[in-house]
Write an enzyme that holds these catalytic residues in place. Structure first.
Site, PDB file in Angstrom:
ATOM      1  N   HIS A 165      -0.502  90.495   4.168  1.00 51.03           N
ATOM      2  CA  HIS A 165       0.355  91.416   4.926  1.00 51.03           C
ATOM      3  C   HIS A 165       1.463  92.022   4.047  1.00 51.03           C
ATOM      4  O   HIS A 165       2.025  93.051   4.391  1.00 51.03           O
ATOM      5  CB  HIS A 165       0.961  90.713   6.144  1.00 51.03           C
ATOM      6  CG  HIS A 165       2.089  89.800   5.821  1.00 51.03           C
ATOM      7  ND1 HIS A 165       1.920  88.457   5.566  1.00 51.03           N
ATOM      8  CD2 HIS A 165       3.417  90.033   5.700  1.00 51.03           C
ATOM      9  CE1 HIS A 165       3.092  87.925   5.307  1.00 51.03           C
ATOM     10  NE2 HIS A 165       4.015  88.850   5.374  1.00 51.03           N
ATOM     11  N   ASP A 195      -4.670  85.592   5.353  1.00 51.80           N
ATOM     12  CA  ASP A 195      -3.422  86.225   4.929  1.00 51.80           C
ATOM     13  C   ASP A 195      -3.116  85.961   3.458  1.00 51.80           C
ATOM     14  O   ASP A 195      -1.970  85.693   3.080  1.00 51.80           O
ATOM     15  CB  ASP A 195      -2.249  85.766   5.799  1.00 51.80           C
ATOM     16  CG  ASP A 195      -1.030  86.667   5.644  1.00 51.80           C
ATOM     17  OD1 ASP A 195      -1.209  87.843   5.268  1.00 51.80           O
ATOM     18  OD2 ASP A 195       0.100  86.201   5.890  1.00 51.80           O
ATOM     19  N   GLY A 269      11.208  88.423   3.483  1.00 53.59           N
ATOM     20  CA  GLY A 269      11.041  88.593   2.043  1.00 53.59           C
ATOM     21  C   GLY A 269      10.453  87.369   1.363  1.00 53.59           C
ATOM     22  O   GLY A 269      10.013  87.438   0.220  1.00 53.59           O
ATOM     23  N   ASN A 270      10.425  86.219   2.053  1.00 52.34           N
ATOM     24  CA  ASN A 270       9.829  85.011   1.486  1.00 52.34           C
ATOM     25  C   ASN A 270       8.303  85.047   1.505  1.00 52.34           C
ATOM     26  O   ASN A 270       7.659  84.208   0.873  1.00 52.34           O
ATOM     27  CB  ASN A 270      10.270  83.768   2.268  1.00 52.34           C
ATOM     28  CG  ASN A 270      11.652  83.281   1.876  1.00 52.34           C
ATOM     29  OD1 ASN A 270      12.377  82.741   2.685  1.00 52.34           O
ATOM     30  ND2 ASN A 270      12.028  83.489   0.622  1.00 52.34           N
ATOM     31  N   SER A 271       7.722  85.955   2.246  1.00 50.98           N
ATOM     32  CA  SER A 271       6.271  86.023   2.367  1.00 50.98           C
ATOM     33  C   SER A 271       5.596  86.043   1.006  1.00 50.98           C
ATOM     34  O   SER A 271       5.958  86.828   0.136  1.00 50.98           O
ATOM     35  CB  SER A 271       5.863  87.287   3.125  1.00 50.98           C
ATOM     36  OG  SER A 271       6.308  87.246   4.442  1.00 50.98           O
TER      37      SER A 271
END
Length: 420
Positions: A165, A195, A269-271
């Site tokens: 994503h 993902d 933003g940690n994704s």
């Protein structure tokens, strides 16, 4: 009354949904930073990453992939196990061992380390990722949506893992290393179901992460350390907690995933960042958190065992082998407002997009079709469809009843290996 499917119906003109209708109050959210910037028609700035230059607007998902190698103080080195190693051969001839590696102390024993020692050891394996998606709006002209996430280095010659994503739909992807160097990245492959995505930058001598040999052996209560790029501006941020639970069945954007749960703080933003244990092994790729008024400390990560399987396939084939998928995305029409918006008469699950490479497209399924049933099971949600597909293998035939222009049709689809 159902009828036989009348050949290729792509020539008919069904209603066309223009946007996805998400489920109301979905509490499990991806934590991803995104902001549209409108452009004058004659100019587009598709440049690289500028630290601090991305403002934060839409939160989509969270967490971090981080990596480790060359542990410095406290580690003598990495020992290869005697058997069962999973190895990726990279372009420069080096190898990254995914399992059966032991971090050892001077006396050869396994040891746990303080959070600051682990953070220092893996810091160079965590990267910042920024994306640009160029879109066209009828009224506002062309604009760029900028996003930010995190990633983990997996090989010395520039293979990097992040979330699907984070890079979905991106025209430009930029990777920034801990030392501030930025590179344009190529998307090697991605997998929406888990993902995960694999990127490649043209760099040498990078510090890759080392994965735990078997994430199924993790214990509830053990230390969990997340490293990533929260808010798209705070690269290298470290948060710590524990592994709160194993094998959580979580539904995110219509996909049911089996994830680790952690109390380590997760933010937009940690994704794509990494979740580590107290020995410095990468135990998961964080990708979501639960949010809501009174909800704190509920973050989720993709287990390392899943990461190994998917990334190996993406690196070798560009897709996940042996997977079947209808290649459809859906919109749920479950209230009068959404029915009026899309112009449908009935509540139900409608096709909002069809992958042109898919078996469903070849069978004539198109945007605007309502999925009435699959293999005799009435469809009331997207998960009803996915649960039936999960039971299938390559070569199986599924039977759909679809409704188009108030007429029901029977459709038989033989599933081939999905390469989307």
């Amino acid at each position: 009354m159902s009828a036989n499917y009348p050949g290729n119906l792509h020539s008919s003109q069904p209603a066309t949904p223009t946007q996805a209708q998400g489920t109301a109050q979905n509490r499990v959210q991806r934590q991803y930073v995104s902001q549209p910037q409108y452009l004058a028609p004659q100019t587009q700035n598709n440049g690289g990453n500028k630290k601090g230059g991305t403002s934060i607007s839409t939160i989509l998902i969270s967490i971090i992939l981080a990596a480790l190698v060359g542990f410095g103080s406290g580690f003598l080195g990495a020992k290869l196990g005697s058997s069962g190693d999973t190895v990726i051969k990279t372009e420069d001839g080096s190898k990254v061992v995914f399992q059966e590696i032991e971090r050892s102390t001077d006396n050869g024993s396994q040891a746990s380390y303080a959070v600051e020692d682990v953070a220092s050891a893996v810091a160079d394996s965590v990267v910042e990722i920024t994306t640009e998606i160029v879109s066209t709006n009828t009224f506002l002209g062309q604009y760029i949506s900028k996003g930010a996430g995190s990633g983990v280095i997996f090989t010395t010659d520039g293979y990097i893992v992040t979330n699907h994503h984070v890079i979905e739909g991106a025209n430009n992807v930029t990777v920034t290393l801990r030392n501030g160097e930025s590179y344009n990245a190529k998307i090697v492959g991605d997998d929406a179901k888990t993902d995960l995505a694999l990127l490649k930058i043209e760099a040498k001598g990078l510090t890759p992460a080392i994965l735990t040999s078997d994430s199924s052996t993790l214990k509830v209560g053990q230390t969990a350390i997340a490293i990533g790029n929260p808010l798209g501006q705070l690269g290298g941020t470290v948060t710590s907690g524990i592994v709160s639970a194993l094998d959580r069945e979580i539904e995110i954007d219509g996909e049911t995933m089996t994830l680790l749960q952690t109390s380590a703080a997760i933010n937009p933003g940690n994704s794509g960042g990494g979740l580590f244990d107290d020995k410095g092994y990468l135990i998961g790729i964080v990708n979501a958190k639960s949010s809501g008024s009174d909800i704190e400390g509920l973050g989720f990560a993709i287990p390392a065992n899943t990461v190994k399987t998917v990334i190996n396939d993406l690196m070798e084939y560009g897709y996940v082998k042996g997977r079947v998928n209808l290649g459809l995305t859906y919109v749920a029409i479950n209230n009068f407002a959404s029915a009026w918006l899309y112009g449908f008469d009935d509540f139900g699950i409608y096709v909002s997009n069809v992958d042109m490479r898919s078996d469903a497209y070849a069978a004539g399924i198109q945007v605007g079709d309502m999925i009435v049933s699959i293999n005799g099971t009435e469809v009331q949600s997207e998960s009803d469809i996915e649960s039936q597909i999960k039971k299938c293998s390559v070569g199986d035939t599924i039977n759909l009843v679809i409704r188009r222009n108030r007429q029901d049709y029977n459709v038989a689809i033989t599933l081939s290996e999905y390469k989307g």
